[in-house]
Design an enzyme around this catalytic site. Structure first.
Site, PDB file in Angstrom:
ATOM      1  N   GLU A 150      24.879  26.586  34.704  1.00  0.00           N
ATOM      2  CA  GLU A 150      24.496  26.821  36.008  1.00  0.00           C
ATOM      3  C   GLU A 150      25.150  28.165  36.227  1.00  0.00           C
ATOM      4  O   GLU A 150      26.119  28.607  35.962  1.00  0.00           O
ATOM      5  CB  GLU A 150      24.875  25.935  36.854  1.00  0.00           C
ATOM      6  CG  GLU A 150      26.409  25.791  37.604  1.00  0.00           C
ATOM      7  CD  GLU A 150      27.401  25.693  36.541  1.00  0.00           C
ATOM      8  OE1 GLU A 150      27.217  25.024  35.440  1.00  0.00           O
ATOM      9  OE2 GLU A 150      28.702  26.302  36.626  1.00  0.00           O
TER      10      GLU A 150
ATOM     11  N   SER B 291      38.712  39.143  40.788  1.00  0.00           N
ATOM     12  CA  SER B 291      38.094  38.193  39.823  1.00  0.00           C
ATOM     13  C   SER B 291      36.782  39.046  39.353  1.00  0.00           C
ATOM     14  O   SER B 291      36.441  38.648  37.992  1.00  0.00           O
ATOM     15  CB  SER B 291      37.735  36.983  40.624  1.00  0.00           C
ATOM     16  OG  SER B 291      36.885  37.266  41.707  1.00  0.00           O
TER      17      SER B 291
ATOM     18  N   LYS C  28      34.789  35.390  34.572  1.00  0.00           N
ATOM     19  CA  LYS C  28      34.006  34.201  33.908  1.00  0.00           C
ATOM     20  C   LYS C  28      33.891  34.114  32.304  1.00  0.00           C
ATOM     21  O   LYS C  28      33.879  33.028  31.739  1.00  0.00           O
ATOM     22  CB  LYS C  28      32.661  34.349  34.618  1.00  0.00           C
ATOM     23  CG  LYS C  28      32.525  33.908  35.869  1.00  0.00           C
ATOM     24  CD  LYS C  28      32.700  32.540  36.222  1.00  0.00           C
ATOM     25  CE  LYS C  28      32.632  32.123  37.686  1.00  0.00           C
ATOM     26  NZ  LYS C  28      32.761  30.834  38.035  1.00  0.00           N
TER      27      LYS C  28
END
Lengths: 400, 266
Positions: free
Chosen positions: A115, A381, A93
């Site tokens: 969010e 991830s 991210k």
């Protein structure tokens, strides 16, 4: 037909999917963002700054690691791990937030909103906002706040305000609704850092571009380590940003791309978060894409062990890759995921996030299609520290 | 068969010819139930409402503030669908063939009933207001092929003048000017900007312009009606309907609408 790598088109469509389906007040902000991005896209200095932050703040490049014991366990192709779990703040991210915060800065925005589902995007946003001294507000579903309490505290430590969203099922989808409402209300001074390849154009493109560093590195690393591109790349898909980031540089190459959705309690039960496997095209959060919905066009509640995949929609580019058969999308259920989590942890000494554990669980289904000489890459991830409470609870263990 | 697009045009033209401003009232279908919605619609008209906007509930209404969001949720709990709402409009038409009706909602619910929408002009619906489609789009570009209904677009304080032209060209019925930067029912009504922005829109279109989002008092309504062709009242009505939903005594709502109707036509 346009080449995959040249999409989206100027209206923000990937084939039939994407677009800008938003209330009128937001159109101006999207245009402003699109204009800024298209100007900076060819600006070497801007990207030199992004690269510098990726190297010095995030710790890139992330390694490509050979999972020897996992390979042996599956008894088939060689399994390699792209280690996004080693990034600063613990997941892919941050690749996106490092880039978007520089866009916000270039646009002179003083207030940052985002969010978050699992909290990884919230942490990654709060971290870059802290670094630039910008006011930061994170919207998070009240249920996710409960199941990802560690990340909530991290976000607060980083100086951001967490807003609990209680509407709907109080998960990621509802947090996105509320973030969009904040943006409509504070449009002039606020930059919205969307955390996945979802939302209205130009977000799916921008988030993909900033995450594509993962795929670019993998191209170099695979040549260096095994002299060719991988035979297949496997990544989990919620909104789909880690998958899109690692897929994108390979779209025009002869590499099999596999996205793994959350089958939750099982596709047949209807309690899952797998729109590409069991949804149909619709419009949510600004884009047309596959969507979990009923016959009346109402969005239905999703279910997954992983908060980060617990979302009824998916990035529009994935919908296009599915329809055009460039990528394959399968789904694995919570039981398989938990098993894969424990397996990888014990075999490799790497604790993956429950989101990433979906990609590992898919190996059970996929390895039989490849020879022993083939090279499969799993995109890890994120790391699983945030999930230990859930894993403990599922195992009947109390950590209190 | 005569196109029912005429009903909305006729209503707005007649008001204009009589130098009157339009009062547009919004409510969410099925909140608290469909029988009440039908009663309220007729009551609205008796209280001086000229055009009714019927809200079609959606699970994720991103342009709505908390009041209308909750009404959408309550309506969905009653299993209200677009199909039932069209039946409601047919029922309304049995007693009222003059008041234009607009269905307001979000694209995904309309797409789910795309076929059913093909003949809604024959069933009493005059226009669609789809909150989340780009104003420049024609309905057929987003998958709704009925050419006999009006498509009402929103223009907001942040809409650039260069886009207003395209939005007006693909709109019919009227232009809905959003009087604030925010969701429905917000507090920060942007009265100062409204005058200038509405004048700017007028240079691009001959369509009537209604002002809405956040208008609660007859004072605000009176002021905005001076610069526009009428006002839309939404959140405050939805809240009043909800408060009265126990006893289903809606008289105070009709008084409120009456007061606004008089205020905008002083």
């Amino acid at each position: 037909m346009d080449k995959f790598k040249d999409l989206p088109d100027s209206d923000g469509f990937f084939g039939d999917y994407g677009g800008k389906f938003v209330p009128e007040t937001l159109m101006y902000a999207l245009q402003e963002l699109e204009d800024t991005y298209s100007k900076l896209k060819d600006n070497n200095e801007f990207f030199a700054n992004v690269d510098k932050d990726l190297k010095q703040f995030v710790g890139r490049p992330s390694p490509l690691y050979f999972a020897k014991r996992l390979t042996k366990y599956h008894g088939g192709p060689k399994i390699w791990l792209k280690r996004e779990d080693l990034n600063h703040t613990g997941a892919h991210k941050i690749n996106n937030t490092v880039g978007q915060i520089l866009l916000a800065k270039a646009m002179g925005k003083k207030r940052i909103i985002a969010e978050t589902g699992a909290g990884q995007h919230g942490v990654a946003t709060a971290a870059v906002a802290a670094r630039l001294g910008l006011e930061c507000h994170i919207y998070m579903g009240a249920n996710d706040i409960q199941r990802q309490s560690l990340n909530v505290y991290r976000i607060k430590l980083l100086g951001a305000t967490v807003h609990a969203v209680k509407s709907g099922a109080a998960i990621l989808k509802d947090a996105l609704n509320e973030a969009l409402r904040d943006w409509v209300t504070n449009i002039e001074d606020t930059y919205y850092i969307i955390g996945s390849v979802t939302g209205p154009h130009p977000y799916p493109m921008i988030v993909r571009d900033f995450n594509a560093v993962v795929g670019r590195e993998l191209k170099e690393q695979s040549i260096e380590l095994f002299n060719k591109f991988p035979d297949a790349i496997i990544a989990c898909v919620g909104g789909g940003s880690n998958a899109m980031g690692v897929f994108y540089p390979f779209l025009e190459e002869d590499v099999k791309l596999v996205g793994v959705e959350a089958a939750g309690s099982g596709i047949k039960t209807g309690k899952h978060a797998a729109p590409l496997n069991d949804g149909k095209p619709g419009v949510l959060h600004g884009a047309k894409s596959y969507l979990m919905q009923n016959d009346e066009g109402q969005v239905i509640d999703t279910q997954s062990i992983s908060a980060g995949l617990d979302y009824p929609g998916v990035g529009p580019e994935h919908s296009h890759l599915k329809d055009s058969r460039r990528a394959t999308y399968i789904a694995v259920d919570d039981v398989e995921v938990l098993k894969a989590f424990h397996n990888v942890t014990r075999l490799e000494g790497i604790m993956p996030a429950l989101e990433s554990a979906h990609a590992f669980a898919a190996l059970e289904h996929l390895v039989k299609d490849f020879s022993k000489n083939a090279n499969l890459v799993v995109n890890v991830s994120g790391r699983g520290d945030k999930d230990i409470n859930i894993v403990a609870t599922m195992g009947g263990i109390s950590l209190d | 068969m005569e196109s029912l697009l005429i009903r909305l045009e006729l209503k707005l033209n007649t008001l204009k010819a009589n130098a009157r401003k339009a009062l547009v009232a919004y409510l969410v279908a099925g909140d608290p139930d469909l029988e009440s919605t039908l009663e309220l619609m007729h009551g609205f008209v008796s209280a001086g409402v000229d055009v009714i906007e019927v809200g079609v509930p959606f699970t994720d209404p991103i342009a709505e503030g908390p009041i209308i969001q909750s009404a959408h949720d309550r309506s969905l709990k009653k299993k209200i669908t677009l199909k039932k709402i069209i039946l409601l409009v047919e029922e309304f038409r049995k007693k009222d063939s003059n008041t234009p009706i607009i269905l307001m909602g979000y694209l995904n619910t309309f797409l789910a009933y795309a076929e059913e929408l093909n003949n809604i002009h024959n069933r009493g619906v005059d226009a669609l207001l789809i909150v989340d489609i780009p104003g420049e789009s024609n309905l057929n570009e987003v998958g709704i092929y009925n050419k006999s209904i009006a498509s009402i677009s929103l223009v907001s304080p942040t809409t650039s003048l260069s886009r207003v032209d395209g939005i007006c060209k693909s709109s019919s019925g009227f232009i809905y000017y959003v009087t604030l930067r925010g969701v429905t029912g917000s507090e920060d009504l942007d009265i100062k900007d409204a005058k200038q922005n509405i004048e700017n829109i007028r240079t691009k279109t001959i369509l009537p312009i209604m002002a809405g989002f956040g208008i609660k008092t007859s004072k605000d309504a009176a002021y905005l009606s001076e610069v526009s062709d009428g006002v839309v009242i939404g959140s405050s009505l939805v809240e009043m309907i909800h408060r009265a939903s126990d006893k289903k005594d809606y008289k105070y709502i009709y008084n409120y609408l009456n007061e606004i109707s008089e205020a905008i036509n002083k």
